[in-house]
Design an enzyme around this catalytic site. Structure first.
Site, short mmCIF file in Angstrom:
data_model
loop_
_atom_site.label_atom_id
_atom_site.label_comp_id
_atom_site.label_asym_id
_atom_site.label_seq_id
_atom_site.Cartn_x
_atom_site.Cartn_y
_atom_site.Cartn_z
N GLY A 24 0.96 -0.89 -0.29
CA GLY A 24 0.04 -0.09 0.19
C GLY A 24 0.37 1.17 0.17
O GLY A 24 0.71 2.14 -0.29
N PRO A 36 6.41 -22.37 -0.57
CA PRO A 36 5.85 -21.30 0.02
C PRO A 36 6.74 -20.01 0.16
O PRO A 36 7.83 -20.20 0.27
CB PRO A 36 5.61 -21.92 1.15
N HIS A 72 13.20 -13.24 -5.06
CA HIS A 72 12.31 -12.40 -4.78
C HIS A 72 12.96 -11.18 -4.31
O HIS A 72 11.04 -9.53 -4.32
CB HIS A 72 11.91 -12.93 -3.20
N GLU A 73 13.86 -10.61 -3.85
CA GLU A 73 14.11 -9.04 -4.09
C GLU A 73 14.55 -8.36 -5.06
O GLU A 73 14.42 -7.01 -4.77
CB GLU A 73 15.57 -9.54 -2.92
ZN LIG Z 1 9.70 -9.40 0.40
#
Ligand SMILES: [Zn+2]
Length: 234
Positions: A51, A149, A194-195
């Site tokens: 957000g 996951p 991911h990073e």
């Molecule tokens: Zn993250």
């Protein structure tokens, strides 16, 4: 205050509502600022949550000549500090409100102990000493995708299965500006991807197996009849 809001809401249907709307908007802003005053400027000493617009930006490269500047040194110091504080195995600068291309990775022995030998073997989790990559560039080495996951400190309390390439090569710069590179496989490769995604404003939920998304404490929430407190700082 609450009563005042209710009264104004009643007026929204009529032709005079525009005037009320504008004063209501002003009131809302004033009310929000009252309860949510502006906090400290980034770099934050907490992990920002989804957000926050910074998490959706394409981050800029760090000017290498500025690596010795107080500003960049402080960003790197805070990022490392937050990573340690949250016991995160990966972190990126946008997560502390800084849209710069910096990532950090570390898989401690304790994680390997936590997951146990079987899971570590399946997910290819091996202890990895701390690494920083400034202006990282990633290349996929093994296009085979694995499904496991994944969670993110910027989406506290949820996880989902995410497909990731099995092996990647990453190169970038260290604290002192010297070049560094690394071949990452398995879980380490997953963290790098991911990073790297964070640096381009991508979040794992953008590519997750959507039906696998879960609130991690869902069982505990049932046991405690919903009376669970989630903190956004550890
Ligand atoms: Zn993250």
């Amino acid at each position: 205050m609450f009563r005042y809001m209710k009264i104004l809401n009643k007026n929204f249907s009529g032709p005079t509502s525009v005037r009320y709307l504008s004063s209501f908007e002003k009131f809302k802003r004033w009310y929000r600022d009252l309860w949510y005053p502006k906090g400290p400027a980034p770099p934050f000493k907490h992990v920002s949550q989804l957000g926050d617009p910074t998490l959706r930006l394409k981050s800029s490269e760090v000017v290498l000549d500025e690596l010795s500047s107080e500003r960049i040194k402080n960003i790197l110091l805070v990022l490392r500090g937050v990573m340690k504080h949250y016991k995160a195995i990966g972190i990126s600068a946008p997560q502390i409100g800084i849209p710069l291309r910096i990532i950090m990775i570390e898989i401690p022995d304790s994680l390997v102990e936590k997951f146990g030998p079987e899971t570590c073997k399946t997910r290819e989790i091996v202890p990895t000493p701390f690494k920083v990559f400034i202006n990282p560039v990633m290349q996929v080495k093994d296009f085979k995708k694995t499904l496991f996951p994944e969670a993110c400190e910027s989406l506290k309390g949820i996880s989902a299965i995410v497909p990731r390439y099995r092996a990647v090569h990453v190169k970038g710069y260290e604290y002192d500006g010297s070049p560094t590179e690394w071949d990452a496989t398995g879980w380490a490769a997953r963290i790098v991807q991911h990073e790297m995604d964070h640096l381009d404003g991508q979040i794992y939920t953008d590519i997750m197996e959507s039906k696998s998304l879960q609130v991690d404490l869902w069982k505990k929430i049932n046991v405690h009849q919903g009376k669970i407190l989630i903190k956004y700082n550890k």
